[in-house]
Design a protein around this motif. Structure first.
Motif, mmCIF file in Angstrom:
data_model
loop_
_atom_site.group_PDB
_atom_site.id
_atom_site.type_symbol
_atom_site.label_atom_id
_atom_site.label_comp_id
_atom_site.label_asym_id
_atom_site.label_seq_id
_atom_site.Cartn_x
_atom_site.Cartn_y
_atom_site.Cartn_z
ATOM 1 N N LEU A 113 0.841 -1.206 0.000
ATOM 2 C CA LEU A 113 0.000 0.000 0.000
ATOM 3 C C LEU A 113 0.870 1.248 0.000
ATOM 4 O O LEU A 113 0.569 2.233 -0.676
ATOM 5 C CB LEU A 113 -0.918 -0.012 1.218
ATOM 6 N N VAL A 120 -4.305 5.342 -1.430
ATOM 7 C CA VAL A 120 -5.173 4.291 -0.893
ATOM 8 C C VAL A 120 -5.998 4.875 0.240
ATOM 9 O O VAL A 120 -5.444 5.368 1.230
ATOM 10 C CB VAL A 120 -4.348 3.091 -0.392
ATOM 11 N N MET A 122 -9.018 4.222 3.099
ATOM 12 C CA MET A 122 -9.673 3.144 3.839
ATOM 13 C C MET A 122 -10.927 3.660 4.512
ATOM 14 O O MET A 122 -10.932 4.740 5.108
ATOM 15 C CB MET A 122 -8.727 2.544 4.884
ATOM 16 N N CYS A 139 -2.302 2.920 4.923
ATOM 17 C CA CYS A 139 -3.087 3.617 3.906
ATOM 18 C C CYS A 139 -2.783 5.115 3.943
ATOM 19 O O CYS A 139 -2.281 5.647 4.929
ATOM 20 C CB CYS A 139 -4.575 3.380 4.136
#
Length: 288
Positions: A113, A120, A122, A139
């Motif tokens: 990640l 990214v 989440m 993330c």
């Protein structure tokens, strides 16, 4: 492209995940709600395979990770601890060396990640427990529902978190609070997670959270992918180096990567009262 299948990623079946790619946004969905999305052996193989294929294939400009059921994840599945090669009777030093290699492999699962060229995001509902905190800390941004909580569960079962929580979490929230959570194993609930900076925003419901997170993902996807990639590279580099090193690194990046094409497209689109149209990143070529 994964060597295991020639099917497009979104058409493949995974034990732990469902993958959707639409409008340049990849949605990776944890999909074992009946097991509280515990991280079994398949999880640790499937996640890096999915993320790397999205990233290296330039299949999307941003990744959203969400989950199903009451809890985001219950953390490490016990099967990970109980399965594996039989080392009964093996010399102790060799057993310990083997364990170290296993831990390093688990760490690389979430390292993908960090290493991805694209952001990214989440989205967490319910409990994000144990390995889930390692997962979240890798993330770029985190969002949650008002019923969410985060727990460094490892201390509660007599072990030290070892898959990324401690190297990453102190860069996201105050050191003293990280230590309190690490030593006590207490739950960090949504409001406190937001106030300390672990999550960017708290939503009333799971549906509202996904709507809000995908709105942010669409904003990112509309920006220059090269500029977003450079921003992530520089932020990660600065996190791990001194200010002087970070300044030098961004000078190196700009010297090599900055080209006027995307900037000119931004100016032209604004003058023409339209959305800019940027090229995607290129797929990563195999070394051989």
């Amino acid at each position: 492209m994964s060597a295991t299948s020639t099917k497009p990623l979104a058409e493949r079946s995974f034990e732990c995940f469902k993958v959707e790619i639409r409008d340049k946004i990849a949605h990776i969905l944890l999909n074992r709600p009946e097991k509280m999305n515990a991280m079994n052996r398949a999880f640790w193989h499937e996640l890096p395979e999915i993320v790397r294929e999205i990233d290296e294939g330039a299949l999307a400009r941003v990744i959203v990770i969400s989950s199903t059921g009451k809890h985001f994840t219950a953390g490490m599945d016990l099967s990970v601890f109980t399965s594996g090669p039989d080392m009964k009777g093996a010399e102790t030093g060799r057993v310990r060396a083997n364990l170290m290699k296993t831990v390093l492999k688990l760490q690389k699962t979430f390292g993908c990640l960090d290493e991805a060229r694209i952001p990214v995001l989440m989205a967490v509902q319910g409990g994000c427990i144990g390995g889930g905190v390692d997962f979240a800390s890798a993330c770029d941004m985190r969002y949650c529902t008002k019923d969410a909580f985060f727990c460094i569960q490892e201390i509660n079962i007599g072990m030290t978190a070892d898959v990324g929580t401690f190297p990453r979490l102190p860069h996201l929230m105050p050191q003293g609070l990280v230590r309190e959570l690490a030593y006590t194993g207490r739950r960090l609930f949504a409001d406190e997670a937001k106030s300390c900076g672990l999550v960017n925003q708290v939503f009333d419901t799971h549906e509202a959270m996904l709507e809000g997170v995908f709105a942010i993902a669409r904003e990112i996807a509309a920006r220059s992918p090269l500029a977003v990639h450079g921003s992530k590279e520089m932020l990660n580099y600065a996190r791990d180096h001194s200010i002087e090193d970070g300044l030098r690194q961004i000078a190196v990046w700009q010297t090599g990567m900055f080209q006027p094409h995307d900037m000119m497209e931004s100016f032209t689109a604004k003058a023409e009262k339209r959305e800019p149209n940027f090229d995607d990143l290129l797929p990563v070529k195999d070394a051989i």
